[in-house]
Design a protein around this motif. Structure first.
Motif, PDB file in Angstrom:
ATOM      1  N   ASP A 186       0.827  -1.211   0.000  1.00 54.59           N
ATOM      2  CA  ASP A 186       0.000   0.000   0.000  1.00 54.59           C
ATOM      3  C   ASP A 186       0.861   1.260   0.000  1.00 54.59           C
ATOM      4  N   PHE A 187       1.958   1.235   0.749  1.00 46.86           N
ATOM      5  CA  PHE A 187       2.806   2.430   0.825  1.00 46.86           C
ATOM      6  C   PHE A 187       3.444   2.717  -0.536  1.00 46.86           C
ATOM      7  N   TRP A 206       4.624   6.652   8.473  1.00 46.85           N
ATOM      8  CA  TRP A 206       3.318   6.110   8.085  1.00 46.85           C
ATOM      9  C   TRP A 206       3.159   4.659   8.562  1.00 46.85           C
ATOM     10  N   ALA A 214       2.491   1.826  -3.396  1.00 48.09           N
ATOM     11  CA  ALA A 214       1.519   2.101  -4.471  1.00 48.09           C
ATOM     12  C   ALA A 214       1.255   3.602  -4.562  1.00 48.09           C
ATOM     13  N   LYS A 215       1.653   4.365  -3.546  1.00 43.43           N
ATOM     14  CA  LYS A 215       1.419   5.815  -3.563  1.00 43.43           C
ATOM     15  C   LYS A 215       2.502   6.482  -4.419  1.00 43.43           C
ATOM     16  N   PRO A 216       2.163   7.635  -5.056  1.00 49.26           N
ATOM     17  CA  PRO A 216       3.179   8.339  -5.848  1.00 49.26           C
ATOM     18  C   PRO A 216       4.359   8.763  -4.973  1.00 49.26           C
ATOM     19  N   GLN A 228       6.221  12.821   1.490  1.00 47.33           N
ATOM     20  CA  GLN A 228       5.496  13.629   2.478  1.00 47.33           C
ATOM     21  C   GLN A 228       5.120  12.805   3.706  1.00 47.33           C
ATOM     22  N   LEU A 229       4.645  11.601   3.439  1.00 43.01           N
ATOM     23  CA  LEU A 229       4.197  10.752   4.560  1.00 43.01           C
ATOM     24  C   LEU A 229       5.384  10.313   5.420  1.00 43.01           C
ATOM     25  N   ASP A 255       5.920  11.526  -4.534  1.00 42.78           N
ATOM     26  CA  ASP A 255       5.724  12.783  -3.773  1.00 42.78           C
ATOM     27  C   ASP A 255       4.950  12.523  -2.487  1.00 42.78           C
ATOM     28  N   VAL A 256       3.917  11.703  -2.602  1.00 38.57           N
ATOM     29  CA  VAL A 256       3.091  11.409  -1.419  1.00 38.57           C
ATOM     30  C   VAL A 256       3.917  10.619  -0.412  1.00 38.57           C
ATOM     31  N   ARG A 257       4.673   9.661  -0.903  1.00 40.21           N
ATOM     32  CA  ARG A 257       5.519   8.842  -0.006  1.00 40.21           C
ATOM     33  C   ARG A 257       6.487   9.726   0.762  1.00 40.21           C
TER      34      ARG A 257
END
Ligand code: SF4
Length: 317
Positions: free
Chosen positions: A69-70, A85, A72-74, A80-81, A76-78
Motif C-alpha cells: 500500500d505504501f 506512516w 503504491a502511492k506516488p 510527504q508521509l 511525492d506522497v511517499r
C-alpha cells in the motif's frame, strides 16, 4: 482431517502437439521437490488443510500489505508521509488481518492482549484461559520489530524514492524443446526499478534463520523477469528479523542447473504418475496435510513411542 482415498488418476499435462506442458511457481516447485505425495494432495487434489496456524500468515501478511500500500502511492506522497506512516498504521493493519468477514476479531482481541501485557509488566502469571494465546502477543511484538527493521533498511538505501512494483506477478515461457515446454509463474514481493529496464528483486522474509531461505525462489523470479525482457542487478532476501539485505549470486549456471532439476524431477514424478511420500521428521511436522498422509501417521506413531521411551517429550508434557 481424514485419510484420503484417490478416485482419479492424474495424467501428465500435455500441449495439443503432445509435448509435456510443465508449469511451476516457486510454491509448487518447492512442494514437488520436497515430497511428491504432498504435491499430489495440495496441488492436484486441492486438499485444504483442516487447521492452519494463522500466526505465520499474519506475521508475513501485515508487512507485505503495508509495503504494497505504501509503495503504491506516488513518490511525492511517499516523501510527504515518510516512513512514519508504517508506525502510524500498524495497529490498523494488524486488526484488519485478524478480523473475519463478519467484522469479528478472531485471533486475539485488544482486551486479551492487554491482559498479557499487564501480566508481563507486573511479572505475574498469565491467566490460565489466556495462556494459549500468549504466543500471539509475542508474534505481534515480533511483527512490529520486523517492520521497524524493514524501515531502517529502506531508509539506509534511499529506496523510498525509487519506482517500485509490489506483488509483481508473472507467467513466462522459459524453455522449450521437442519434448516439453517449461513455464514459470509467481509473484514477487518487491521489484525496484534501479534504471530503465533494470530491476532489483527482493523477497521479504521474517525467518528465524537466514539459511532457511531457498535460492530456487530467487532463481524462479529471476528467470521470470529475464523472460520479460528486463535485466536484474541484485536479487536476494530482505531479512527483516536479522535486518540484513542478503544478496545472492544467481548466475546463469545456477539457472541452467535449476531448469535441469525441474525437468528431471518432473520426468521422474508427474510424467510417470509417481507421487511417492518422502518422510522427513522435521518437514513432515510442518506439512499442512500431514493428517491425511499415511506415511506420516505411521512414522509419527513410531517416533512418538521412541521419544516416550527415551523421555524426550518431558518438556512438552
Ligand atoms: S507428511 Fe511428510 S510424507 Fe506426508 S505428505 Fe507431508 S511431507 Fe510428504
Amino acid at each position: 482431517m481424514s485419510r484420503v482415498v484417490f478416485t482419479k488418476r492424474h495424467e501428465p499435462p500435455r500441449l495439443p502437439d503432445g509435448r509435456y506442458d510443465i508449469y511451476f511457481s516457486y510454491w509448487s516447485w518447492k512442494i514437488l521437490k520436497t515430497c511428491p505425495y504432498q504435491y499430489r494432495l495440495l496441488v492436484l487434489e486441492h486438499l485444504r488443510p483442516a487447521i492452519v496456524e494463522k500466526g505465520n500468515a499474519i506475521q508475513g501478511g501485515v508487512p507485505d500489505k503495508m509495503v504494497e500500500d505504501f509503495f503504491a502511492k506516488p513518490v511525492d506522497v511517499r516523501k510527504q508521509l515518510t516512513l512514519q506512516w508504517f508506525y502510524d498504521h500498524f495497529e490498523e493493519y494488524w486488526t484488519q488481518f485478524q478480523t473475519d468477514p463478519r467484522g469479528k476479531i478472531t485471533w486475539m482481541t485488544p482486551a486479551e492482549e492487554q491482559v498479557h501485557v499487564a501480566a508481563l509488566a507486573a511479572e505475574k502469571p498469565i491467566p490460565q484461559q489466556l495462556r494459549r494465546k500468549f504466543n500471539r502477543t509475542l508474534k505481534k511484538k515480533e511483527t512490529y520489530d520486523h517492520i521497524s527493521n524493514l524501515l531502517d533498511m529502506l531508509a539506509s538505501r534511499n529506496l523510498i524514492e525509487l519506482r517500485m512494483e509490489t506483488q509483481h506477478t508473472f507467467k513466462a515461457k522459459i524453455e522449450e524443446t521437442s519434448q516439453y515446454v517449461l513455464t514459470l509463474g509467481g509473484r514477487i514481493d518487491l521489484l525496484f526499478e534501479v534504471a530503465e529496464g533494470v530491476v532489483d528483486i527482493w523477497d521479504l522474509k521474517g525467518v528465524k534463520r537466514e539459511d532457511y531461505n531457498d535460492d530456487d525462489q530467487l532463481g524462479v523470479y529471476k528467470m521470470g523477469i529475464l523472460a520479460g525482457g528486463r535485466k536484474v542487478r541484485h536479487c536476494g532476501f530482505l531479512n527483516m528479523k536479522q535486518k540484513h539485505f542478503d544478496d545472492h549470486k544467481i548466475d546463469d549456471a545456477f539457472l541452467r542447473e535449476l531448469r535441469l532439476r525441474m525437468i528431471d524431477v518432473f520426468m521422474s514424478t508427474i510424467a510417470r504418475g509417481n507421487y511417492t511420500a518422502r518422510f522427513d521428521q522435521r518437514t513432515c511436522e510442518y506439512c499442512d496435510v500431514n493428517g491425511s498422509c499415511n506415511t506420516y501417521l505411521e512414522n509419527r506413531e513410531t517416533t512418538f513411542d521412541v521419544k516416550q521411551l527415551l523421555g524426550k517429550n518431558k518438556i512438552l508434557l
